[in-house]
Design an enzyme around this catalytic site. Structure first.
Site, PDB file in Angstrom:
ATOM      1  CE  LYS A 165      -8.764   5.017  -1.964  1.00 14.59           C
ATOM      2  NZ  LYS A 165      -9.336   5.232  -0.648  1.00 14.59           N
ATOM      3  CD  GLN A 225     -11.501   3.316   1.679  1.00 13.84           C
ATOM      4  OE1 GLN A 225     -10.492   3.427   0.994  1.00 13.84           O
ATOM      5  NE2 GLN A 225     -12.556   4.099   1.497  1.00 13.84           N
ATOM      6  CG  ASP A 275      -6.531   9.593   2.323  1.00 14.98           C
ATOM      7  OD1 ASP A 275      -6.713   9.627   1.098  1.00 14.98           O
ATOM      8  OD2 ASP A 275      -6.919   8.648   3.037  1.00 14.98           O
TER       9      ASP A 275
END
Length: 279
Positions: free
Chosen positions: A52, A96, A119
């Site tokens: 990422k 995460q 997200d």
């Protein structure tokens, strides 16, 4: 139609487009910044976080990272997210997953401001998707839609079957296909006559979390098969939820694992960071 749907190639195209958009944004004095939080040192999570950060660098998005020890408390993590929510220089916040067992994932995801939830997991963004309002969309399902569109595979009027009903993939995937005017059926572990339903599909999206679960007996001749699963088999090789060897000869188009849906997830995360929640 190409038999193999190349997620690496399509994700690279998207990142190059975003790179140009970011260059224009910066030329006008704009900036985008993603905050990435990792708790503990799970090896798979570390790989995802590294990828990422690399993608941010490539596209031109600033990233700030917080690597917290595994014993971090829920209160400490919530406090950090609260600070990032208030920062005007941070556009997106990504925690995460998975988190250590002492931390409640649902409460943490709820603590992220919806307008920074890149997200697309916050109930506000999920609700916006379900009623057709602008908001962040979960990256993997959004990536599947781009794979189909950029491979010139029509969705409108097609029989679409989603195998799996998770909050992260199955449910938003069904809603996105519906938004594109597909006729959508969701199947799951309790579905009766599963193969009869999947064999109706023009587009079959498989997200069941079981390696090699779908073989050719699930698939209609000429169907498009999208494999969202990712696992390691006994030999340590990456594989998906679809038994590719048996399905590929029967399918009209199929995504490989690796190199199919996986690269698209990060590309769509970058798109969320650049475009904001108004897509």
């Amino acid at each position: 139609m190409e038999k193999w749907i190349d997620g690496k190639k399509i994700s690279k195209e998207i990142k190059e487009e975003l790179q140009k958009e970011m260059a224009e944004l910066k030329a006008g004095g704009g900036e985008r910044c993603l905050a990435v939080i990792q708790v503990g040192n799970d090896p798979a999570s570390s790989v995802y976080v590294r990828n990422k950060k690399k993608a941010c660098e490539y596209v031109g998005i600033k990233s700030v990272s917080y690597e917290l020890p595994g014993e971090t408390t829920e209160a400490e993590l919530t406090e950090l997210i609260g600070q990032l929510n208030k920062r005007s220089d941070v556009n997106g916040i990504l925690v995460q997953l998975p988190l250590p067992e002492q931390i409640d994932e649902d409460r943490i995801l709820l603590s992220i401001a919806p307008e920074k939830d890149v997200d697309g997991f916050h109930p506000v963004n999920v609700g916006n998707l379900s009623i057709g309002r602008p908001g962040y969309v979960s990256c993997t399902p959004a990536g599947v839609i781009q794979l189909l569109k950029r491979s010139d595979i029509p969705i409108e009027g097609k029989e679409c079957v989603v195998l799996g009903r998770s909050n992260i993939v199955g449910k938003p995937m069904a809603m996105l296909l519906l938004r594109e005017n597909g006729t959508v059926t969701i199947c799951h572990s309790r579905t009766v006559n599963l193969k009869e339903i999947t064999r109706r599909a023009d587009i079959l999206v498989v997200a069941v979390g079981k390696p090699g679960f779908v073989d050719e007996s699930f698939v209609k001749e000429g169907a498009v098969v999208i494999d969202v699963g990712i696992h390691r088999n006994e030999e340590g090789k990456l594989c998906g939820d679809v038994d590719l060897d048996s399905v590929a000869p029967k399918a009209g188009a199929v995504t490989p694992v690796p190199g199919g849906v996986g690269p698209m997830t990060i590309a769509m995360l970058m798109a969320n960071c650049v475009h904001g929640p108004g897509q």
